[in-house]
Design a protein around this motif. Structure first.
Motif: not given
Length: 56
Positions: A11-32
């Motif tokens: 969860x920490x990796x998602x909140x600190x790195x991945x979440x913003x990277x996905x939104x900034x680059x408009x990546x199509x990622x499904x998650x659970x």
């Protein structure tokens, strides 16, 4: 057809790195997610980008 790939992160990796990277680059990622982990599912090149971003 693009090859698909799964990435498990905490969860920490998602909140600190991945979440913003996905939104900034408009990546199509499904998650659970569970209490402690996020499971990201997308095409292989997108997951490779996320792995590279996490490992720096």
């Amino acid at each position: 057809m693009k090859k698909r790939k799964l990435l498990k992160i905490n969860k920490l990796q998602y909140e600190s790195v991945v979440k913003d990277f996905i939104s900034q680059n408009g990546l199509n990622v499904q998650y659970s997610y569970t209490k402690d982990h996020f499971y990201l599912y997308s095409d292989e090149s997108t997951i490779n980008q996320l792995e590279f971003r996490l490992l720096g």
